[in-house]
Design a protein around this motif. Structure first.
Motif, PDB file in Angstrom:
ATOM      1  N   ARG A   2      27.969  58.330 -45.468  1.00 50.19           N
ATOM      2  CA  ARG A   2      28.143  58.499 -44.024  1.00 50.19           C
ATOM      3  C   ARG A   2      28.279  57.106 -43.390  1.00 50.19           C
ATOM      4  O   ARG A   2      27.360  56.282 -43.481  1.00 50.19           O
ATOM      5  CB  ARG A   2      26.940  59.232 -43.440  1.00 50.19           C
ATOM      6  N   LEU A  21      37.804  58.778 -43.791  1.00 53.79           N
ATOM      7  CA  LEU A  21      37.898  60.245 -43.866  1.00 53.79           C
ATOM      8  C   LEU A  21      38.776  60.659 -45.045  1.00 53.79           C
ATOM      9  O   LEU A  21      38.440  61.571 -45.802  1.00 53.79           O
ATOM     10  CB  LEU A  21      38.453  60.818 -42.556  1.00 53.79           C
ATOM     11  N   HIS A  25      34.688  60.392 -47.022  1.00 53.40           N
ATOM     12  CA  HIS A  25      33.414  60.036 -46.398  1.00 53.40           C
ATOM     13  C   HIS A  25      33.211  60.823 -45.095  1.00 53.40           C
ATOM     14  O   HIS A  25      34.164  61.335 -44.516  1.00 53.40           O
ATOM     15  CB  HIS A  25      33.371  58.540 -46.085  1.00 53.40           C
ATOM     16  N   GLU A  26      31.953  60.874 -44.646  1.00 53.93           N
ATOM     17  CA  GLU A  26      31.662  61.377 -43.299  1.00 53.93           C
ATOM     18  C   GLU A  26      31.701  60.174 -42.375  1.00 53.93           C
ATOM     19  O   GLU A  26      31.219  59.096 -42.758  1.00 53.93           O
ATOM     20  CB  GLU A  26      30.257  61.970 -43.243  1.00 53.93           C
ATOM     21  N   ARG A  42      34.740  66.340 -40.602  1.00 54.92           N
ATOM     22  CA  ARG A  42      33.823  65.292 -41.108  1.00 54.92           C
ATOM     23  C   ARG A  42      33.687  64.099 -40.166  1.00 54.92           C
ATOM     24  O   ARG A  42      33.215  63.059 -40.566  1.00 54.92           O
ATOM     25  CB  ARG A  42      34.222  64.810 -42.509  1.00 54.92           C
ATOM     26  N   LEU A  43      34.162  64.266 -38.911  1.00 56.69           N
ATOM     27  CA  LEU A  43      34.068  63.172 -37.928  1.00 56.69           C
ATOM     28  C   LEU A  43      33.139  63.585 -36.788  1.00 56.69           C
ATOM     29  O   LEU A  43      33.298  64.644 -36.192  1.00 56.69           O
ATOM     30  CB  LEU A  43      35.462  62.879 -37.356  1.00 56.69           C
ATOM     31  N   LYS A  44      32.148  62.704 -36.493  1.00 52.23           N
ATOM     32  CA  LYS A  44      31.298  62.906 -35.317  1.00 52.23           C
ATOM     33  C   LYS A  44      31.585  61.753 -34.374  1.00 52.23           C
ATOM     34  O   LYS A  44      31.785  60.618 -34.850  1.00 52.23           O
ATOM     35  CB  LYS A  44      29.816  62.858 -35.701  1.00 52.23           C
ATOM     36  N   THR A  63      22.842  56.804 -40.842  1.00 54.70           N
ATOM     37  CA  THR A  63      24.075  56.393 -41.532  1.00 54.70           C
ATOM     38  C   THR A  63      23.739  55.510 -42.723  1.00 54.70           C
ATOM     39  O   THR A  63      22.690  54.877 -42.783  1.00 54.70           O
ATOM     40  CB  THR A  63      25.026  55.569 -40.642  1.00 54.70           C
TER      41      THR A  63
END
Ligand SMILES: NC(=O)c1ccc[n+]([C@@H]2O[C@H](COP(=O)([O-])OP(=O)(O)OC[C@H]3O[C@@H](n4cnc5c(N)ncnc54)[C@H](OP(=O)(O)O)[C@@H]3O)[C@@H](O)[C@H]2O)c1
Length: 210
Positions: A2, A21, A25-26, A42-44, A63
């Motif tokens: 992350r 991405l 990965h996050e 997977r994206l914040k 993270t």
């Protein structure tokens, strides 16, 4: 992993987000204007201003690694976004227990020893023209180097918005051509590598270019 990307609305930050991405990965994208970031799997997205320490502390919670792609709006009036911003990012990493911090800097910070004689001379001129921006970034680099984190400072050559090649040179003290444009996407790939692999780059300054 992350990964938090700070400066995710910038030319490099956007490509870092996409590359991370793409590699599975996050990603947590941190931006002053989170609304301009397109939602993806997977994206914040979190709101954060590096000059506002509490917002950065909140944004990097949970993270594994942080990549900073922040930079001033103009190199002629850089303010203190690098020195103050990186200091707040360092404090946030330390508080949250995030070990790996990657800072995007620039080849203009090099003392030129590893460069050709012509490029050394050209970098000296560049450093005079953009002395305020160089000084602000130098303060930021020194703070990162003094920290006990697993940091990597990445110094790219001049960057351009052209297609990725994934054929670039990146290594501590690598001899690169500072003014031969490197795609933002290639620099992004290097920054993601610095955050997720490349153990020999830890606590080193990595030049990236051609
Ligand atoms: N472009 C090049 O040719 C080049 C070459 C070598 C090194 N570099 C260095 O690499 C870094 C990134 O370059 P770039 O061209 O990708 O920069 P950029 O497109 O100008 O992006 C800078 C990013 O920093 C963000 N930012 C600025 N102040 C902030 C603050 N107070 N809080 C949170 N975010 C903030 C911006 O957010 P907003 O969208 O909100 O403004 C933007 O996302 C810079 O340090 C630059 O000097 C660039």
């Amino acid at each position: 992993m992350r990964i938090t990307v700070i400066g995710a609305t910038g030319a490099t930050g956007r490509k870092v987000m996409e590359r991370a991405l793409e590699l599975g990965h996050e990603v947590i994208a941190v931006a002053r204007r989170p609304e301009v970031i397109t939602p993806m799997a997977r994206l914040k997205v979190r709101q954060g201003d590096v000059l506002d320490a509490p917002s950065i502390a909140k944004s990097i919670a949970d993270t594994d690694a942080v990549i900073s792609c922040i930079g001033p709006t103009t190199n002629f009036m850089p303010g203190t976004v690098m020195s103050e911003g990186i200091s707040n990012i360092l404090a946030a990493c330390q508080r949250a227990g995030v070990r790996r911090l990657v800072m995007q800097s620039g080849i203009g910070l090099s003392d030129g020893k590893e460069l050709s004689a012509v490029n050394r001379w050209a970098i000296r001129i560049l450093r005079r023209i953009f002395s305020k921006a160089i000084e602000d970034k130098a303060i930021a680099e020194r703070a990162v180097q003094r920290s006990d984190l697993d940091w990597v400072i990445v110094r790219p050559a001049v960057l351009r918005d052209v297609a990725a090649t994934l054929k670039y040179t990146a290594d501590p003290s690598a001899r690169i051509a500072p003014f031969l444009p490197l795609p933002f996407s290639d620099c992004a790939d290097c920054l993601v590598r610095a955050a997720t692999s490349e153990p020999t780059w830890v606590r080193k300054i990595v030049n990236v270019g051609r």
